[in-house]
Design an enzyme around this catalytic site. Structure first.
Site, PDB file in Angstrom:
ATOM      1  N   GLY A   1     109.112  -5.858 -27.881  1.00 25.81           N
ATOM      2  CA  GLY A   1     110.285  -6.162 -28.675  1.00 25.81           C
ATOM      3  C   GLY A   1     111.302  -6.972 -27.892  1.00 25.81           C
ATOM      4  O   GLY A   1     111.252  -7.047 -26.662  1.00 25.81           O
ATOM      5  N   CYS A   2     112.249  -7.582 -28.608  1.00 22.19           N
ATOM      6  CA  CYS A   2     113.219  -8.476 -27.960  1.00 22.19           C
ATOM      7  C   CYS A   2     114.233  -7.711 -27.121  1.00 22.19           C
ATOM      8  O   CYS A   2     114.458  -8.047 -25.951  1.00 22.19           O
ATOM      9  CB  CYS A   2     113.902  -9.349 -29.010  1.00 22.19           C
ATOM     10  SG  CYS A   2     114.620  -8.453 -30.389  1.00 22.19           S
ATOM     11  N   PHE A   3     114.865  -6.676 -27.689  1.00 23.48           N
ATOM     12  CA  PHE A   3     115.763  -5.849 -26.887  1.00 23.48           C
ATOM     13  C   PHE A   3     114.997  -5.214 -25.726  1.00 23.48           C
ATOM     14  O   PHE A   3     115.492  -5.140 -24.595  1.00 23.48           O
ATOM     15  CB  PHE A   3     116.382  -4.735 -27.739  1.00 23.48           C
ATOM     16  CG  PHE A   3     117.668  -5.092 -28.417  1.00 23.48           C
ATOM     17  CD1 PHE A   3     118.711  -5.697 -27.736  1.00 23.48           C
ATOM     18  CD2 PHE A   3     117.856  -4.779 -29.756  1.00 23.48           C
ATOM     19  CE1 PHE A   3     119.907  -6.009 -28.364  1.00 23.48           C
ATOM     20  CE2 PHE A   3     119.046  -5.086 -30.399  1.00 23.48           C
ATOM     21  CZ  PHE A   3     120.078  -5.703 -29.701  1.00 23.48           C
ATOM     22  N   ALA A   4     113.778  -4.744 -26.023  1.00 22.67           N
ATOM     23  CA  ALA A   4     112.975  -4.080 -24.992  1.00 22.67           C
ATOM     24  C   ALA A   4     112.689  -5.011 -23.824  1.00 22.67           C
ATOM     25  O   ALA A   4     112.767  -4.614 -22.657  1.00 22.67           O
ATOM     26  CB  ALA A   4     111.671  -3.571 -25.593  1.00 22.67           C
TER      27      ALA A   4
ATOM     28  N   THR B   1     114.467  -7.673 -22.841  1.00 23.35           N
ATOM     29  CA  THR B   1     115.707  -7.934 -22.118  1.00 23.35           C
ATOM     30  C   THR B   1     116.067  -6.785 -21.196  1.00 23.35           C
ATOM     31  O   THR B   1     116.425  -6.983 -20.021  1.00 23.35           O
ATOM     32  CB  THR B   1     116.862  -8.161 -23.113  1.00 23.35           C
ATOM     33  OG1 THR B   1     116.427  -8.980 -24.187  1.00 23.35           O
ATOM     34  CG2 THR B   1     118.047  -8.820 -22.426  1.00 23.35           C
TER      35      THR B   1
END
Length: 324
Positions: free
Chosen positions: A133-136, A138
């Site tokens: 995932g994107c937040f993950a 980052t």
């Protein structure tokens, strides 16, 4: 040439994936499946691709390909594979269906978590990839060096703001321009779905880690990018911290430790992650930034494809930020 197909071709993530694949020197994009847009030219939906491709959306993919990208909504990839078995070729799934260990085995398929900075060698040998995932992405890139050195000794506090494309194309009250413009808001505080994959990755490097990761996600009033700040108490001084991060990412193709403060325009439209390290009293502060649609989704999927097929990791991903 690597023959590829995309399932679920109408969304933001698929649009970026199409852009990358049609310009990749070792790829032939053969089919883009969309039930809602079948028969329409791709550039009618993804208007930035006018003049770049003459492909049209199809209802089903009947051709055999080397790799299939699943750009379906969360919870839809398992459903699709159950109804449309893919017997040959590799699969890169961009949903959250297979990211956690308990969900990584589906029928006869075992999905490997596709964060190259964590387990590049395992990705190279895999057949099925669960794209992070994107937040993950980052947040993990902000914490992996500390976990690798087993130096996360206290709870971690994370605040991260994401652009509106992180919410996808489907309309909701918080995705309308009149709501999103000149506005910010917190959502899913302390219980965002990406916390599971973040925690599993940290524990894979630091098995005894048992502290909280306190994550506050924020909706931003811009379109692309994620900025995350993570801080935790640590006994290392700032020079030791910087050395630890520089050593961990020494061979990374896309993750860089900046000696100067960083800002979002440096990463938007690239597959980079930029990190900046500071020390304030007992706290280490790590700032991490990516483009949520590229390193947080489609760019990372291409990075994983390159690893799966023995290509240079950055092939087709040498992108420049539009800083002005």
């Amino acid at each position: 040439m690597i023959r590829t197909a995309i399932i679920g071709g109408a969304g933001y993530t698929a649009g970026e994936l199409i852009r990358l694949l049609i310009h990749h020197p070792q790829v032939e994009l053969t089919a883009i499946v969309s039930q809602s847009h079948a028969g329409q030219p791709v550039h009618v939906v993804h208007q930035d691709l006018v003049g770049n491709t003459q492909l049209s959306f199809v209802k089903n993919n009947d051709t055999e390909v080397d790799v299939t990208f699943l750009c379906l909504g969360h919870g839809k990839s398992q459903e699709y594979l159950a109804k449309n078995p893919i017997a040959k070729g590799k699969i890169i799934d961009l949903s959250n269906d297979f990211r956690l260990k308990k969900a990584a085995v589906f029928e006869d398929k075992t999905f490997i978590y596709g964060l190259p900075e964590l387990q590049k060698e395992e990705i190279k040998k895999a057949r099925y990839i669960a794209n992070p995932g994107c937040f993950a992405t980052t947040i993990q890139l902000a914490l992996l060096p500390l976990a690798h050195a087993e130096r996360i000794e206290h709870e971690v506090h994370v605040n991260a703001i994401t652009g509106s494309t992180g919410a996808g194309q489907s309309l909701s009250p918080t995705s309308h321009f009149s709501w999103r413009n000149n506005n910010v808001s917190v959502y899913k505080a302390f219980n965002h779905q990406h916390l599971g994959e973040i925690t599993e990755s940290i524990k894979s490097l630091q098995p005894w880690f048992d502290e909280s990761i306190n994550f506050i996600p924020v909706r931003g009033n811009f379109t692309r990018g994620i900025m995350a700040t993570a801080y935790t108490k640590i006994s290392l001084n700032v020079d030791e911290l910087k050395s630890l991060y520089e050593e961990y990412y020494e061979k990374s193709v896309f993750t860089y430790v900046s000696t100067q403060p960083i800002h979002l325009k440096q990463v938007v439209n690239t597959n980079k992650c930029l990190l900046h390290i500071e020390k304030h009293g007992p706290y280490a502060l790590v700032t991490s930034m990516i483009d949520n649609l590229l390193k947080g989704a489609s760019g990372q999927a291409i990075q994983n494809m390159n690893l799966l097929f023995g290509l240079e990791e950055d092939l087709g991903l040498k992108l420049k930020a539009s800083i002005f």
